[in-house]
Design a protein around this motif. Structure first.
Motif, PDB file in Angstrom:
ATOM      1  N   ARG A 159       0.834  -1.203   0.000  1.00 29.23           N
ATOM      2  CA  ARG A 159       0.000   0.000   0.000  1.00 29.23           C
ATOM      3  C   ARG A 159       0.864   1.246   0.000  1.00 29.23           C
ATOM      4  NH1 ARG A 159      -5.357  -1.863   3.052  1.00 29.23           N
ATOM      5  NH2 ARG A 159      -5.331  -3.887   2.075  1.00 29.23           N
ATOM      6  N   ASN A 160       2.124   1.052  -0.407  1.00 28.08           N
ATOM      7  CA  ASN A 160       2.999   2.199  -0.568  1.00 28.08           C
ATOM      8  C   ASN A 160       3.322   2.876   0.751  1.00 28.08           C
ATOM      9  OD1 ASN A 160       4.491   3.290  -2.494  1.00 28.08           O
ATOM     10  ND2 ASN A 160       2.736   3.978  -3.743  1.00 28.08           N
ATOM     11  N   ALA A 161       3.576   2.105   1.779  1.00 39.62           N
ATOM     12  CA  ALA A 161       3.857   2.684   3.081  1.00 39.62           C
ATOM     13  C   ALA A 161       5.190   3.411   3.062  1.00 39.62           C
ATOM     14  CB  ALA A 161       3.874   1.591   4.137  1.00 39.62           C
ATOM     15  N   LYS A 162       5.186   4.615   3.617  1.00 42.11           N
ATOM     16  CA  LYS A 162       6.432   5.373   3.721  1.00 42.11           C
ATOM     17  C   LYS A 162       6.871   5.469   5.170  1.00 42.11           C
ATOM     18  CE  LYS A 162       5.565   8.247  -0.319  1.00 42.11           C
ATOM     19  NZ  LYS A 162       4.108   8.512  -0.366  1.00 42.11           N
ATOM     20  N   LEU A 163       5.905   5.257   6.101  1.00 44.59           N
ATOM     21  CA  LEU A 163       6.253   5.214   7.509  1.00 44.59           C
ATOM     22  C   LEU A 163       5.536   4.030   8.136  1.00 44.59           C
ATOM     23  CD1 LEU A 163       6.620   8.096  10.003  1.00 44.59           C
ATOM     24  CD2 LEU A 163       5.315   6.108  10.662  1.00 44.59           C
ATOM     25  N   LEU A 164       6.325   3.096   8.660  1.00 44.24           N
ATOM     26  CA  LEU A 164       5.739   1.909   9.278  1.00 44.24           C
ATOM     27  C   LEU A 164       5.804   2.065  10.790  1.00 44.24           C
ATOM     28  CD1 LEU A 164       7.027  -1.322   7.516  1.00 44.24           C
ATOM     29  CD2 LEU A 164       4.735  -0.372   7.499  1.00 44.24           C
ATOM     30  N   ILE A 165       4.664   1.844  11.450  1.00 47.90           N
ATOM     31  CA  ILE A 165       4.669   1.861  12.902  1.00 47.90           C
ATOM     32  C   ILE A 165       4.590   0.412  13.373  1.00 47.90           C
ATOM     33  CG2 ILE A 165       3.511   2.733  14.948  1.00 47.90           C
ATOM     34  CD1 ILE A 165       2.073   4.726  13.004  1.00 47.90           C
ATOM     35  N   MET A 166       5.596  -0.036  14.119  1.00 50.03           N
ATOM     36  CA  MET A 166       5.600  -1.416  14.584  1.00 50.03           C
ATOM     37  C   MET A 166       5.471  -1.428  16.097  1.00 50.03           C
ATOM     38  SD  MET A 166       8.512  -3.189  12.329  1.00 50.03           S
ATOM     39  CE  MET A 166       8.458  -3.184  10.543  1.00 50.03           C
ATOM     40  N   ASP A 167       4.406  -2.034  16.564  1.00 50.47           N
ATOM     41  CA  ASP A 167       4.124  -2.055  17.997  1.00 50.47           C
ATOM     42  C   ASP A 167       4.594  -3.390  18.579  1.00 50.47           C
ATOM     43  OD1 ASP A 167       3.220  -1.518  20.485  1.00 50.47           O
ATOM     44  OD2 ASP A 167       1.138  -1.137  19.921  1.00 50.47           O
ATOM     45  N   GLU A 168       5.705  -3.387  19.257  1.00 50.56           N
ATOM     46  CA  GLU A 168       6.288  -4.591  19.854  1.00 50.56           C
ATOM     47  C   GLU A 168       6.310  -5.771  18.889  1.00 50.56           C
ATOM     48  OE1 GLU A 168       6.366  -5.313  23.710  1.00 50.56           O
ATOM     49  OE2 GLU A 168       5.087  -3.687  24.423  1.00 50.56           O
ATOM     50  N   PRO A 169       6.981  -5.618  17.767  1.00 49.44           N
ATOM     51  CA  PRO A 169       6.905  -6.658  16.742  1.00 49.44           C
ATOM     52  C   PRO A 169       7.580  -7.960  17.157  1.00 49.44           C
ATOM     53  CG  PRO A 169       8.516  -5.015  16.122  1.00 49.44           C
ATOM     54  CD  PRO A 169       7.841  -4.489  17.347  1.00 49.44           C
ATOM     55  N   THR A 170       8.522  -7.912  18.080  1.00 55.57           N
ATOM     56  CA  THR A 170       9.252  -9.135  18.393  1.00 55.57           C
ATOM     57  C   THR A 170       8.677  -9.881  19.587  1.00 55.57           C
ATOM     58  OG1 THR A 170      10.792  -7.956  19.822  1.00 55.57           O
ATOM     59  CG2 THR A 170      11.409  -8.177  17.515  1.00 55.57           C
ATOM     60  N   ALA A 171       7.574  -9.369  20.146  1.00 57.49           N
ATOM     61  CA  ALA A 171       7.037  -9.953  21.383  1.00 57.49           C
ATOM     62  C   ALA A 171       6.738 -11.429  21.225  1.00 57.49           C
ATOM     63  CB  ALA A 171       5.778  -9.199  21.807  1.00 57.49           C
ATOM     64  N   THR A 172       6.317 -11.834  20.034  1.00 53.88           N
ATOM     65  CA  THR A 172       5.910 -13.225  19.865  1.00 53.88           C
ATOM     66  C   THR A 172       6.860 -13.993  18.942  1.00 53.88           C
ATOM     67  OG1 THR A 172       4.418 -12.346  18.207  1.00 53.88           O
ATOM     68  CG2 THR A 172       3.458 -12.907  20.320  1.00 53.88           C
ATOM     69  N   LEU A 173       8.030 -13.444  18.674  1.00 54.30           N
ATOM     70  CA  LEU A 173       8.934 -14.096  17.717  1.00 54.30           C
ATOM     71  C   LEU A 173      10.052 -14.858  18.426  1.00 54.30           C
ATOM     72  CD1 LEU A 173       9.372 -11.366  14.963  1.00 54.30           C
ATOM     73  CD2 LEU A 173       7.608 -13.107  15.207  1.00 54.30           C
TER      74      LEU A 173
ATOM     75  N   VAL B 192      12.253   3.882   3.855  1.00 55.89           N
ATOM     76  CA  VAL B 192      11.054   3.837   4.684  1.00 55.89           C
ATOM     77  C   VAL B 192      11.411   4.286   6.097  1.00 55.89           C
ATOM     78  CG1 VAL B 192       9.251   2.350   5.621  1.00 55.89           C
ATOM     79  CG2 VAL B 192      10.151   1.928   3.324  1.00 55.89           C
ATOM     80  N   THR B 193      10.603   5.176   6.638  1.00 57.29           N
ATOM     81  CA  THR B 193      10.808   5.610   8.017  1.00 57.29           C
ATOM     82  C   THR B 193      10.124   4.585   8.918  1.00 57.29           C
ATOM     83  OG1 THR B 193      10.625   7.867   7.211  1.00 57.29           O
ATOM     84  CG2 THR B 193      10.512   7.539   9.596  1.00 57.29           C
ATOM     85  N   ILE B 194      10.788   4.242  10.035  1.00 56.54           N
ATOM     86  CA  ILE B 194      10.206   3.222  10.903  1.00 56.54           C
ATOM     87  C   ILE B 194      10.115   3.727  12.332  1.00 56.54           C
ATOM     88  CG2 ILE B 194      10.629   0.964  11.950  1.00 56.54           C
ATOM     89  CD1 ILE B 194      11.695   0.196   9.101  1.00 56.54           C
ATOM     90  N   LEU B 195       8.926   3.591  12.881  1.00 55.07           N
ATOM     91  CA  LEU B 195       8.722   3.940  14.279  1.00 55.07           C
ATOM     92  C   LEU B 195       8.528   2.624  15.022  1.00 55.07           C
ATOM     93  CD1 LEU B 195       8.425   6.114  16.313  1.00 55.07           C
ATOM     94  CD2 LEU B 195       6.046   6.366  15.720  1.00 55.07           C
ATOM     95  N   TYR B 196       9.391   2.377  15.998  1.00 58.15           N
ATOM     96  CA  TYR B 196       9.512   1.049  16.576  1.00 58.15           C
ATOM     97  C   TYR B 196       9.231   1.127  18.074  1.00 58.15           C
ATOM     98  CZ  TYR B 196      11.809  -3.493  17.229  1.00 58.15           C
ATOM     99  OH  TYR B 196      12.094  -4.796  17.513  1.00 58.15           O
ATOM    100  N   ILE B 197       8.193   0.432  18.507  1.00 61.70           N
ATOM    101  CA  ILE B 197       7.858   0.444  19.935  1.00 61.70           C
ATOM    102  C   ILE B 197       8.334  -0.855  20.546  1.00 61.70           C
ATOM    103  CG2 ILE B 197       5.993   0.545  21.618  1.00 61.70           C
ATOM    104  CD1 ILE B 197       4.333   1.924  19.511  1.00 61.70           C
ATOM    105  N   SER B 198       9.049  -0.794  21.628  1.00 60.98           N
ATOM    106  CA  SER B 198       9.513  -2.041  22.236  1.00 60.98           C
ATOM    107  C   SER B 198       9.779  -1.881  23.712  1.00 60.98           C
ATOM    108  CB  SER B 198      10.781  -2.520  21.530  1.00 60.98           C
ATOM    109  OG  SER B 198      11.177  -3.751  22.095  1.00 60.98           O
ATOM    110  N   HIS B 199       9.703  -3.029  24.388  1.00 58.49           N
ATOM    111  CA  HIS B 199      10.108  -3.109  25.785  1.00 58.49           C
ATOM    112  C   HIS B 199      11.546  -3.516  25.896  1.00 58.49           C
ATOM    113  CE1 HIS B 199       5.965  -3.606  27.684  1.00 58.49           C
ATOM    114  NE2 HIS B 199       6.568  -2.591  28.237  1.00 58.49           N
ATOM    115  N   LYS B 200      12.026  -4.165  24.827  1.00 59.43           N
ATOM    116  CA  LYS B 200      13.337  -4.820  24.918  1.00 59.43           C
ATOM    117  C   LYS B 200      14.429  -3.825  24.554  1.00 59.43           C
ATOM    118  CE  LYS B 200      11.202  -9.219  23.893  1.00 59.43           C
ATOM    119  NZ  LYS B 200      10.976 -10.247  22.868  1.00 59.43           N
ATOM    120  N   LEU B 201      15.124  -3.392  25.574  1.00 61.54           N
ATOM    121  CA  LEU B 201      16.062  -2.290  25.375  1.00 61.54           C
ATOM    122  C   LEU B 201      17.258  -2.706  24.529  1.00 61.54           C
ATOM    123  CD1 LEU B 201      15.878  -0.633  28.882  1.00 61.54           C
ATOM    124  CD2 LEU B 201      14.637  -0.080  26.798  1.00 61.54           C
TER     125      LEU B 201
END
Lengths: 499, 315, 330
Positions: free
Chosen positions: A156-170, A190-199
């Motif tokens: 869908r032509n994303a230019k900014l991806l927001i990832m909310d804790e993407p590795t929580a289940t990986l 692509v600009t990436i906004l990355y939310i995580s608990h894992k420092l």
């Protein structure tokens, strides 16, 4: 290429303010990490950017222009796509149908399946997946679903991806694949906004870090300027040196609760253990070792084929949770939203639910309940809502503290806690550890089931390890170490033991 | 040798019996289950008549089946034809349209069909038709009321359920009323042929209209509710209430000279008896049956009430 | 560890919750409209008529509120009322020769009604909880069973109370206390007690907890089955009370007694703001909902601006408008 600037963003949910005057910038083409404890307002901020919520005040600028999103579609048109924690995919549709959901290609009146499938294959290749686009989503593993979600966003032509804790289940391998993909996307602009608990992930992956705490913007800085410890301190707002309270030995080694030869069909076979006064007894094991099911069986929440129990030396019958409660035994489920708390009810009735007889004369004294809530909110540090606010308005950590306060309200003798810190941020974790320690010190007997070994080691006096429905090891304080626990949990050590 | 002979004899006997069975009248009677007073009357009279017929014509066999809705009734007709091997069918259809096809199918198999009360959408599906007189009920009621009121006064009307039957009664009533400009119809509302709604609607009419001279309740069940409402409101302006159908409690009131119930107009569930009798006679004697046979709606007053009072019937 | 609590936002206590008032607003608007169309509407007699009529379905709706909040449903209430009415009349008629046509016989009849209601409730509760069958199916089944038994007992006609008993009994419906008809008093009392039980007792709290999330309730040591059975018993008793008021009105039970009461009561509960999915609800809302529904019928009878063929349409429109007014409660 896309940059974003937040200015003075505020957000109220009903009467609860969750974001206070947040302002910072995300530069074009960077990987920007957003960190903070649960309830800090990360997810809310991201949903505002993704067009799912409207801010109560403030302004978002995209590439320097003020924008207002009426819905997520409007954000998507600008190229901003939020990848949800719980994926936004239709399980019963095929991969291609998901990728093209809402913008299907047509040939005349009919859907153009062939072209959509072909384009989906190309989109999947971009994220390193080689899958038949006609496969149903249901048949994919979690990591694949996540990549499909990303492929869908990219198509869908994303230019900014927001990832909310993407590795929580990986798994670690899958995490590595994702990191490679993120690096590749960044290279593609692509600009990436990355939310995580894992420092450590944040440290390894991001260019810039923004810290939120209690709905407020604390700091935005280049990642290289901050150590993990500094990030953690900024998140919590204080030094985090002492996660665990100092252990104090139970004063009298008197047995309070005894379970003998408990069998829960399919889950636990002939399990026996005893619990002492003032003791914290840990239960470790891999997923599927039968720990939760053992205790649900003991409480009468699951059918049990054998098992005898004694409380303070006197035999007792346990057929239902209410019978257990009468004996002073309470259980907190690992599934907070499904079994632990009434998410749609207010905080006050949640707290008093298990000790209502105390307030019934015979009419319920709601003002006494309200007083009890105020007292407990203070004691357990439950923040974020008035007594009449719904439990769903609380953050995960505060919900968990409420759930703890609830099961402790009837003043039980034996407290069984299943994953007491699951989905809880560091600050709340620490509070919960101190709370559990406090219980033991006041002479309660506590059982902690946990998958976090550090937690068990830091907290427990003795530790039971289960494997395949049986107890394989019983470790005392000196024997507790991660390798040792894993050895018993995986079957390298120990046959059958009795705790 | 013996065996073969015996076999032949038995076979012959069977054939003979089958031939006899062909001549014997097996009558299926398909009617709605008793779910209100009037249908309860139908069930009562059907069973009553079964006994009388079997006594009167020793060869005849009568099978009475009740159905709780149209589709169950359709299935019953099939069963009557294929399982019970009926050659005569008397049916009071639940609804006209959905039962037309099943009845036509039975007729196509050679079954003689008499339809009662509610006509089928295709008249070719029936051999004979026996019915009550709905327009007649409206007409007789209107004429009685006009006469009693001396051509002058205010009336209210409580109707049944929006159906063809109700419309026929109402239209015929209003047609007569055209001749009496002195009678004013204040309003008309549906009371669904039941007591509770009769009570409610009448209560509201009483609130709304300060002077009501007479009530056309059209149905005796509705009239029961109407009487209670008037009684409770202690209104004395109402001179009389006219029901309809011929419920035994109402006929009794007429007989006893009740103040408000001075008359009733019949629409008798007993019409099922007429239908069964006429059909049986036609089948046994082989004479053609008069069709349509209309059972007239009759005015019942104190003078003739005795003839219409059946204390054993549930209705 | 001790940190100051976040101050509760002030506006939460002051803000007026309009959505909760939707049904009442709708009722008031309807009343104003009705008075404009026909001033007789607001007369004391008419108001008493409407409220007295509402009493049957209103009392049942109070019981239904408990069942629905706990996550259940009962479709059988109308049939149950009819059967209780029929049995009650038959028994009173049968006792009359021995006990006489006096108050005592009537009292025995009333007691029998309450007993029957409670037994039917227990039956529903047991099949639903121990038998683990959906309440919709169980009560759909009993809906048919109850009504056919009544039809069987009445042979399709009417079961009528003997005249002496009817005279002795009729003040229960037609009588008044302090100028207000008895059924209204009973309705009021049931609603008040219902509200108190729902909001101020352990049982009421447990009902809400079960409806909100049955699993959580089970894990919180609530005796879920027992509470659920009790909700059906309460409803059964409410049906019995409604029947006790109903029987003296016409002195008879027919197969059309209580027809469609289940829809009317469920509609009253839902219009009143209780979620059909359970969890939360209010008795006051239910009461207003029940009154609203019978007011619609009354207004239509008092006026003739709308064709009688469109009555059901008017009812439908009013119900949807009221639902709109209270939208956003969830």
């Amino acid at each position: 290429m896309l940059s974003v600037r937040f200015e003075g963003i505020c957000k109220d949910f009903g009467t609860v303010r969750v974001l206070y005057d947040v302002g910072f910038s995300i530069q074009k083409g960077e990987v920007h990490a957003l960190i903070g404890e649960n309830g800090a307002g990360k997810s809310t901020l991201m949903k505002i950017l993704g067009g799912y919520h409207a801010p109560s005040a403030g302004q978002i600028f995209v590439n320097g222009e003020a924008v207002q999103f009426h819905d997520s579609k409007a954000a998507e048109e600008l190229g901003i796509v939020l990848i949800h924690q719980e994926f936004n995919l239709a399980e019963d549709l095929s991969i291609a149908q998901n990728v093209f959901l809402g913008r299907e290609l047509h040939r005349g009146f009919l859907l153009d399946e062939a072209t959509m499938n072909k384009k989906t294959v190309a989109a999947l290749e971009q994220v390193g997946l080689q899958l038949d686009p006609r496969r149903k989503l249901r048949s994919l593993i979690v990591a694949e679903k996540q990549l499909v979600e990303i492929a869908k966003a990219l198509s869908r032509n994303a230019k900014l991806l927001i990832m909310d804790e993407p590795t929580a289940t990986l798994t670690p391998d899958e995490t590595q694949t994702l990191f490679k993909l993120i690096a590749q996307l960044k290279a593609e602009g692509v600009t990436i906004l990355y939310i995580s608990h894992k420092l450590e992930e944040v440290k390894a992956l991001s260019d810039t870090v923004t810290v939120l705490r209690d709905g407020r913007h604390i700091q935005t800085a280049p990642t290289q300027d901050l150590s993990q410890q500094e990030m953690a301190n900024l998140m919590v707002g204080r030094e985090l040196s002492d996660m665990f309270p100092p252990k104090t030995a139970p004063e009298q080694p008197k047995t309070v609760f005894q379970a003998e030869r408990v069998s829960v069909p399919g889950w636990a076979r002939e399990v026996s253990f005893e619990l002492r006064r003032g003791e914290i007894l840990g239960f470790a094991g891999l997923v599927g070792a039968g720990r939760t099911e053992l205790f649900e069986g003991i409480l009468g929440l699951r059918p049990r084929t054998s098992g005898r129990f004694a409380l303070e030396g006197r035999p007792i019958d346990l057929k239902s949770p209410s019978q257990a409660l009468e004996q002073g035994i309470v259980y907190l489920s690992e599934d907070r939203k499904g079994k632990g708390l009434h998410i749609n009810m207010a905080l006050r009735p949640n707290l008093t639910l298990m000790a209502l007889e105390r307030y019934a004369h015979p009419l319920l004294d709601t003002s006494a309940e309200a007083r009890a809530f105020a007292e407990n909110a203070n004691r357990f540090n439950i923040r974020g809502g008035s007594a009449e606010a719904k439990a769903s308005a609380l953050s995960g950590g505060n919900q968990q503290k409420l759930a703890l306060a609830k099961i402790l309200h009837p003043d039980p003798k034996v407290v069984i806690l299943d994953e007491p810190t699951r989905g809880v941020d560091i600050g709340a974790k620490r509070e919960i550890y101190f709370l559990i320690q406090g219980l033991a010190q006041r002479g309660k007997s506590v059982i902690v089931i946990s998958s976090e070994l550090i937690e068990l080691i830091g907290l427990c006096h003795r530790l039971v390890v289960m494997r395949g429905g049986r107890i394989t090891g019983l470790l005392d304080q000196q024997e507790m170490s991660e390798p040792e626990i894993i050895a018993y949990a995986t079957g390298l050590k120990g046959s059958h033991a009795t705790a | 040798m013996h065996g073969v002979l015996r076999g032949l004899v038995v076979m012959g006997a069977l054939l003979l019996m089958a031939a006899f069975a062909q001549n014997k009248v097996i009558m299926g009677v398909s009617i709605p289950a008793a779910d209100h007073g009037w249908t309860a009357g139908i069930v009562y009279w059907a069973n009553q008549t079964k006994g009388e017929l079997e006594k009167k014509y020793p060869g005849i066999q009568v099978i009475v089946k009740t159905a709780k809705d149209a589709s169950e009734q359709a299935n019953q007709i099939q069963d009557l034809v294929t399982v019970n091997k009926i050659n005569t069918l008397v049916i009071l259809p639940y609804e006209s349209a959905p039962l037309t096809k099943p009845v036509a199918a039975a007729k196509a198999k050679g079954v003689f069909v008499t339809v009662v009360d509610r006509g089928l959408t295709d008249p070719n599906a029936q051999d004979a038709y026996v019915a009550g007189d709905n327009p007649g009920l409206g007409r007789v009621s209107a004429e009685y009321m006009a006469k009693q009121l001396g051509g002058k006064g205010n009336i209210v009307i409580l109707r049944g359920i929006p159906t063809v039957i109700d419309n026929q009664r109402y239209d015929a009533f209003m047609e007569v009323m055209k001749k009496y400009p002195g009678i004013k119809v204040l309003d008309q509302k549906y009371a669904n042929w039941n007591r509770d709604d009769g009570f409610k609607v009448m209560q509201d009419f009483l609130t709304r209209f300060k002077q009501i001279d007479a009530v056309w309740a059209q149905d005796d069940d509705i009239a029961v509710g109407v009487l209670k409402a008037i009684d409770e409101a202690k209104r004395t302006d109402i001179k009389f209430v006219l029901g309809g159908a011929g419920m035994k409690e109402m006929i009794k009131k007429v007989m006893d000279g009740d103040k408000l119930i001075t008359a009733d107009v019949t629409y008798p569930p007993r019409m099922i008896q007429d239908a069964m009798m006429l059909t049986a006679e036609a089948r046994v004697t082989g004479k053609p049956m008069k069709t349509p046979t209309i059972i007239p709606s009759v005015l019942v007053t104190k003078e003739n009430a005795k003839e219409y009072y059946f204390p054993d019937s549930p209705f | 560890m001790l940190q100051p609590e976040k101050p509760a936002t002030k506006s939460s206590k002051i803000r007026f919750n309009l959505s909760g008032w939707g049904p009442l607003l709708g009722l008031i608007l309807l009343c104003i409209l009705a008075t404009l169309l026909n001033p007789a509407f607001i007369s004391l007699d008419n108001v008493f008529n409407v409220l007295t009529r509402t009493a049957f379905t209103g009392i049942i709706a109070v019981g239904m509120t408990f069942v629905i909040i706990s996550g259940g449903i009962d479709l059988s209430v109308g049939s149950m009322a009819a059967l209780i009415a029929g049995v009650m009349i038959l028994v009173m008629n049968a006792l009359e020769p021995r006990l006489g046509g006096g108050t005592f016989t009537v009292l025995v009849g009333m007691l029998l009604a309450v007993g029957l209601g409670a037994i039917f409730g227990v039956l529903h509760g047991l099949i639903i909880t121990k038998g683990q069958i959906e309440p919709f199916i169980v009560t759909l089944g009993t809906l048919g069973i109850f009504r056919s038994f009544l039809t069987y007992l009445s042979q399709g006609g009417a079961i009528t109370l003997q005249q002496d008993l009817s005279d002795r009994y009729s003040p229960v419906y037609y009588g008044a206390f302090l100028g207000v008809p008895i059924p209204i008093w009973v309705f009021l009392a049931v609603a008040l007690i219902g509200g108190l039980v729902l909001n101020r007792t352990r049982f009421g709290r447990y009902v809400q907890a079960i409806g909100s999330n049955e699993q959580v309730a089970r894990y919180a040591a609530i005796r879920v089955d027992r509470i659920k059975i009790l909700t059906y018993v309460i409803l059964g008793i409410c049906v019995a009370l409604a029947t006790i008021l109903y029987v003296p009105r016409l002195g008879s039970a027919t197969p059309s007694t209580g027809l469609l009461w289940e829809l009317e009561t469920i509609a009253a509960v839902i219009i009143g703001g209780t979620s059909l999915r359970g969890g939360s609800g209010r008795i006051t809302g239910t009461v207003v909902g029940a009154i609203l529904l019978s007011t619609i019928g009354n207004v239509l009878n008092l006026t003739s601006i709308i064709s009688v063929y469109l009555n059901a349409a008017v009812q439908g429109i009013v119900i949807i408008i009221v639902a709109f007014l209270q939208r956003g409660r969830r």
